[in-house]
Structure formats: C-alpha cells, structure tokens
Write an enzyme that holds these catalytic residues in place. Structure first.
Site, short mmCIF file in Angstrom:
data_model
loop_
_atom_site.label_atom_id
_atom_site.label_comp_id
_atom_site.label_asym_id
_atom_site.label_seq_id
_atom_site.Cartn_x
_atom_site.Cartn_y
_atom_site.Cartn_z
N HIS A 95 0.80 -1.22 0.00
CA HIS A 95 0.00 0.00 0.00
C HIS A 95 0.84 1.27 0.00
O HIS A 95 0.34 2.34 -0.38
CB HIS A 95 -0.97 0.00 1.19
CG HIS A 95 -0.32 0.18 2.52
ND1 HIS A 95 0.18 -0.86 3.27
CD2 HIS A 95 -0.08 1.30 3.24
CE1 HIS A 95 0.69 -0.39 4.39
NE2 HIS A 95 0.54 0.91 4.41
N LYS A 123 0.48 5.53 -2.13
CA LYS A 123 0.40 6.84 -1.49
C LYS A 123 0.72 7.94 -2.51
O LYS A 123 1.61 7.79 -3.34
CB LYS A 123 1.34 6.91 -0.29
CG LYS A 123 0.89 6.02 0.87
CD LYS A 123 1.80 6.17 2.06
CE LYS A 123 1.33 5.29 3.23
NZ LYS A 123 0.02 5.72 3.75
N GLU A 151 6.55 5.09 13.52
CA GLU A 151 5.19 4.91 14.03
C GLU A 151 5.18 5.16 15.52
O GLU A 151 6.04 4.66 16.25
CB GLU A 151 4.69 3.49 13.74
CG GLU A 151 4.46 3.22 12.27
CD GLU A 151 3.73 1.91 12.05
OE1 GLU A 151 4.06 0.92 12.73
OE2 GLU A 151 2.81 1.88 11.21
N ASP A 181 8.04 -6.87 8.34
CA ASP A 181 6.85 -6.05 8.23
C ASP A 181 7.11 -4.77 7.44
O ASP A 181 6.23 -4.29 6.71
CB ASP A 181 6.32 -5.70 9.62
CG ASP A 181 4.92 -5.10 9.58
OD1 ASP A 181 4.13 -5.52 8.72
OD2 ASP A 181 4.61 -4.23 10.42
N HIS A 238 8.17 -1.98 2.41
CA HIS A 238 8.01 -0.52 2.34
C HIS A 238 9.34 0.20 2.14
O HIS A 238 9.50 1.02 1.22
CB HIS A 238 7.34 0.02 3.60
CG HIS A 238 6.02 -0.60 3.89
ND1 HIS A 238 5.18 -1.06 2.90
CD2 HIS A 238 5.37 -0.84 5.06
CE1 HIS A 238 4.07 -1.55 3.44
NE2 HIS A 238 4.17 -1.43 4.74
N LYS A 257 8.54 0.97 15.95
CA LYS A 257 7.30 1.18 16.69
C LYS A 257 7.59 2.02 17.94
O LYS A 257 8.70 2.03 18.46
CB LYS A 257 6.71 -0.17 17.12
CG LYS A 257 6.33 -1.09 15.98
CD LYS A 257 5.01 -0.71 15.37
CE LYS A 257 4.52 -1.76 14.40
NZ LYS A 257 3.25 -1.35 13.74
#
Length: 566
Positions: A255, A259, A293, A312, A317, A417
């Site tokens: 995804h 963007k 994040e 992840d 990404h 994170k």
C-alpha cells in the site's frame, strides 16, 4: 439539347481513367486502387487507410485526451476473500465505497464478499456500514451512495479449505455474470491470512476461475503482504501462484506504493529537468529514509511475533521507497519498464555477509515509556507477546547501491514502533559546497537538503542558504516548503483506492513483480539468519517515545553523519 449533353460528358469521363483530359494532355494518369487485391503502392495504401478511418463519436470530449481517469474499469465482480476480517473492514471496503461514491466504478460492479462466518447479505451490509462510519475517509456517509453501493454487496459463505466450496463459487460467479452483465471479469482479492494464499490460488485454478476467454473476461488476483516470510517461502509461493495465474494476472500489493507522495516521486524525478542532473554520487552525500510509528503493535501481538520490523517494513516498504529514489529513468512509463528499473536497484544492493550485517544493521525492541502524554507498556508486556520475545520492533540499516550512479553513497533506512511521532520521509542530503566563501557568517549554514514527506503532512521541502537582511554577510538556512493540501486544495485519495482502481483497470505499475519480491527477500533473509545464529539480543534497548537505540545513532556517527530530526 446542350443542357442534357453536359451531364453525360461529366458522367462518362471518370469511367475511362486511362484517357487524359483534353485540357491537360501531358498529365499522367493512374489506375484506381485495386478492389480485391491488397494495397501495393503508397497511394493505394494511403487511400485504403483513409477509407478505414472511423468518424469521431459526437460525445467525445477532446479535453479529456490523456487524462488518467478517462478510463472507467470494465464491468466486473470483485471477490473479497476474508471479507469478515480486519483488513477488509478497515481498508478494502472503505476504499471501494469511495470509488463508488466518486463514480470511478462501473454501474455493473458487484462485490462478492467471501468469508467463513454465518452471515446473510443484510447482516454483512450492516457490519460494513458500521465500519464505514468509523474508517471512511469522508464523513458523514452519503446516504444515496451507500444505498446504491450496498445493493451491489453479496455474501458468500466459504471455508477456504473446503474444495467443494469453490465449485459453488464458480457457479455463483457464472450467475452474477449473467444477471449483472459483468462479462466474466473477476478480480480476486486475498485479504486472508498468508498461510491460506496457496490453498485459495490452487482451488481457483482447479475450478477454472483463472482462465481468460478469447471473447473477453479477464481474471486477476490481488495478494496482500507479507508475500512469504523468507526467500525460500517467497519462491515457493511464487511457484504455486505461477502454476495457476500468469504473471500479468498477479497483483502483489504494497500500500505504500499507492500513497500520493510516493507516486509523485516519479513525476518529481523524471518530470522536472532541474533535478536529474544532480541526482547522483557527484552531488548527493547520502540518503535517509524513515518510516516512524508512534503506535505499538496494538492487538496484533501474535502476528508481529512472527514478522518483526524486518519482515513487516524493511522487506517491502523501505526497500520499495529506496528503489524509487535510486532507479534509473525508465524508457517508457509502463509497468514492466518501471519495475525493470526497480529490480535493477534491488539486485545492485546485493547480499550482505554476517559481518556486514553485524556492523551495518541495528535492531531494537521498545521498553516501557511515554509517548506524548500517555505512559505505554514495553513490547514484552503487550497482549499475545512472549515475555522473553526477541522480535525486533526497530531496525536501522546502512545499504549501498553498487552501480555507476550511486557508488559510494550510503542509504540509511530506519523504521520502528513507539517512536515519538508518526512520520514517513525521504531526505536527500546534498554535499557541502567545495569552498567556504562566506567565512564571516555568524552561523555556518547546513548543506542543501531535499525532504519528501510521505505522511502525514504530504509535501516537499528544499533547504538552502540565504543572506540575513542587514549589514554584513550572515548566511542562514531557510526552507522552501510545498504541501499538497494548500497547493491543490483537494484531499489525496487513500492508497487502497488508488491500488484497487489500478487493479480493476489492469495497470500493474504500482504492484510488485515476482523477481522484485524475491530480490528484496534476498536482502532481508540473511539478516534474519544471522540473528538466529547470534547470541540473544539485549532487549529491550530503547524506551518508548524515543528515536530508537543508541547503536542506531552510532551507525551514522561513525561516518560523520547524524539522523535528521523530523
């Protein structure tokens, strides 16, 4: 008699083309084009082509020539596997609703939601409505748009491991094609657990739902990440998918590529002549790519235990963003040309040795701390997480692209994170001027910097030196800032809206190809294997609310650099 004789002459002269007119005795004559034979001369070819030209339709608008959205997808059925899951409710269905609300889906569109739970159409529609009221990009909902969209939603109960269910699915799709005139066009969206991908693909092939007919009826499949959990599993999954679907039918979704700012990166690089001449090792000192994040793992502890930051974010990404920054200009703006250049970047990174991994890759795990004004627990205290977990929630890496353009330019990648803020940014740090001319300046200006903000405040910032007004020479760094919201006064579409629409249109430009996925896993898998062979890490090694472990700062400090403050 004279009046009747003139029409006779005018009528008979064309019947004898070999005879020259009396007024032009020296003018050569040519036989008319052959009616049955294929055109042979240039004149015959031109005349035959001209005869085949179709008149323009009366309702065509020439101002729409070349617009990306002048194409509306073909009538089709989207089969959403895992329709009762979190991804479908948070991302896929809200994206489909927005596409429907903005008239970007065909009138004959049908959403066939497949799941294991005992639902009927009305129950599922009610759940989707509740999710839209929570996750829709535009609120409040448009009641008329929702009613018409809801009428296109049908539920199909399916146990993904039950072979007989796929026979029923094939019959149901045939009924929809006949009733809704969707012309046999099917898009299969796999929003399920990754362990179910291979089984679903195999069963679709068994019942013939992969076959594309000559008279029309395309079949495409969208597969969510993670695509495998290491290089071997990715190769096996690609092999299983390839047994059923051709590569051009497969859309592996990331995804981040949907963007708006990521897509604009291609326009920024290749649509502006001033940047390409300086986009190389002669002018760029280094590149930093940050995906930060502020949230923890939320309720995905079990999932994150099996993935970690490397699987992840780094494998997809971060490496996708890096390939877009470092790729060469494609020959054409089509899917294969774009992806060919991205694959070249991935291959130029190469596999790292265990010693290089220990020196150039830093991993971390957050402990308890404060994010904003809230106290948060450490990763090991999150639900469904092993109290002695060795899963990384932070990773920073120093990579190099071994090619002519980028040789010697380090790319610093980091993601984590529970960092102080949510931000995704690409920072292009240019080299310092070769000669300090303004030595009397009170403050030494920073080198030029180009920062591309992916989220949350999408935009581009350029930093350069300027003279402070007043007597003397005082040079300071100033910023020239561009933001999408203020420049265009429109909301950017969600990434899933862009990607789903592209899949329905048959444009795979923003999706990853099999060799690209395997190349990225070829970079990350050696890291995972090295960590598995090393002693257990000293986790946790950074507090929640900080920018990661100290080792990540040292990674840049040894090169005389530091992370950019975001």
């Amino acid at each position: 008699m004279t009046d009747t004789a003139v029409p006779k002459r005018r009528k008979t002269k064309p019947e004898s083309p070999a005879v020259a007119p009396e007024s032009a005795p020296d003018k050569p004559t040519y036989p008319s084009p052959r009616q049955k034979d294929a055109p042979r001369t240039m004149r015959e070819l031109r005349l035959s082509r001209g005869a085949r030209k179709r008149p323009a339709k009366a309702d065509e608008n020439p101002l729409r020539e070349g617009l990306r959205l002048e194409r509306v997808p073909d009538p089709s059925t989207l089969v959403l596997f895992g329709a009762t899951g979190d991804l479908a409710h948070r991302k896929v269905v809200p994206a489909l609703y927005q596409l429907w609300r903005t008239n970007l889906l065909p009138h004959e569109f049908v959403l066939l939601a497949a799941g294991r739970r005992e639902y009927d159409d009305d129950a599922l529609r009610a759940e989707f409505r509740a999710s839209l009221e929570k996750y829709s990009r535009v609120l409040p909902l448009d009641e008329a748009a929702w009613r018409s969209f809801a009428s296109r939603i049908n539920y199909f109960r399916l146990d993904f491991s039950d072979a007989s269910g796929y026979d029923r699915l094939a019959k149901r799709l045939a009924e929809i094609d006949k009733q809704q005139n969707s012309r046999g066009n099917h898009l299969y969206y796999l929003a399920t657990q990754p362990s179910q991908f291979a089984e679903i693909v195999t069963q679709l092939g068994r019942v013939g739902l992969d076959h594309e007919r000559h008279e029309g009826g395309w079949q495409r499949i969208v597969i969510e990440k993670p695509f495998g959990h290491d290089l071997d599993s990715a190769i096996r999954l690609n092999r299983e998918v390839g047994k059923v679907f051709r590569e051009r039918q497969v859309y592996r979704i990331d995804h981040y590529l949907g963007k708006e700012t990521v897509r604009n990166l291609l326009v920024f690089r290749f649509g502006n002549g001033i940047f390409e001449p300086i986009w190389n090792r002669r002018h760029i000192d280094h590149v930093q790519i940050t995906v930060a994040e502020s949230l923890g793992v939320e309720n995905r502890g079990a999932f994150y235990e099996e993935t970690g930051a490397s699987r992840d974010f780094l494998q997809n990404h971060l490496l996708q963003l890096m390939s877009l920054v470092a790729m060469e200009p494609p020959a054409t703006f089509d899917a294969d040309a774009l992806r060919d250049e991205k694959v070249k970047v991935i291959r130029a990174i190469g596999e790292m040795t265990p010693d290089e991994i220990r020196g150039d890759v830093v991993r971390g795990q957050y402990g308890p701390g404060w994010v904003g004004a809230a106290q948060v627990p450490g990763y090991r205290s999150e639900p469904d997480v092993d109290p002695a977990s060795e899963t990384e929630t932070y990773i920073a890496a120093r990579l190099e692209v071994d090619d002519w353009r980028w040789s010697g330019v380090p790319f610093y990648l980091r993601t984590g994170k529970r960092l102080p803020k949510r931000a995704t940014e690409i920072a292009i740090q240019f080299k310092e001027v070769p000669h300090r001319l303004f030595r009397d300046s009170a403050v030494e200006p920073d080198p030029n910097l180009l920062a591309i903000r992916i989220q949350p405040d999408e935009g581009i910032m350029l930093r350069f030196g300027a003279k402070v007004p007043g007597l003397g020479i005082d040079v300071r760094s100033v910023n020239m800032d561009f933001t999408y919201g203020s420049a265009f006064s429109v909301d950017s579409p969600d990434a899933y809206e862009t990607l789903i629409l592209d899949a329905l249109l048959g444009d795979p430009s923003l999706f990853t190809r099999a060799d690209e996925v395997e190349g990225a896993w070829g970079i990350v898998t050696p890291m995972i294997e090295t960590w598995a062979n090393d002693p257990p890490p000293d986790f946790p090694n950074y507090e929640a609310g900080t920018w990661g472990p100290e080792e990540a700062d040292k990674l840049l400090a040894r090169d005389g650099r530091r992370w950019r403050r975001i």
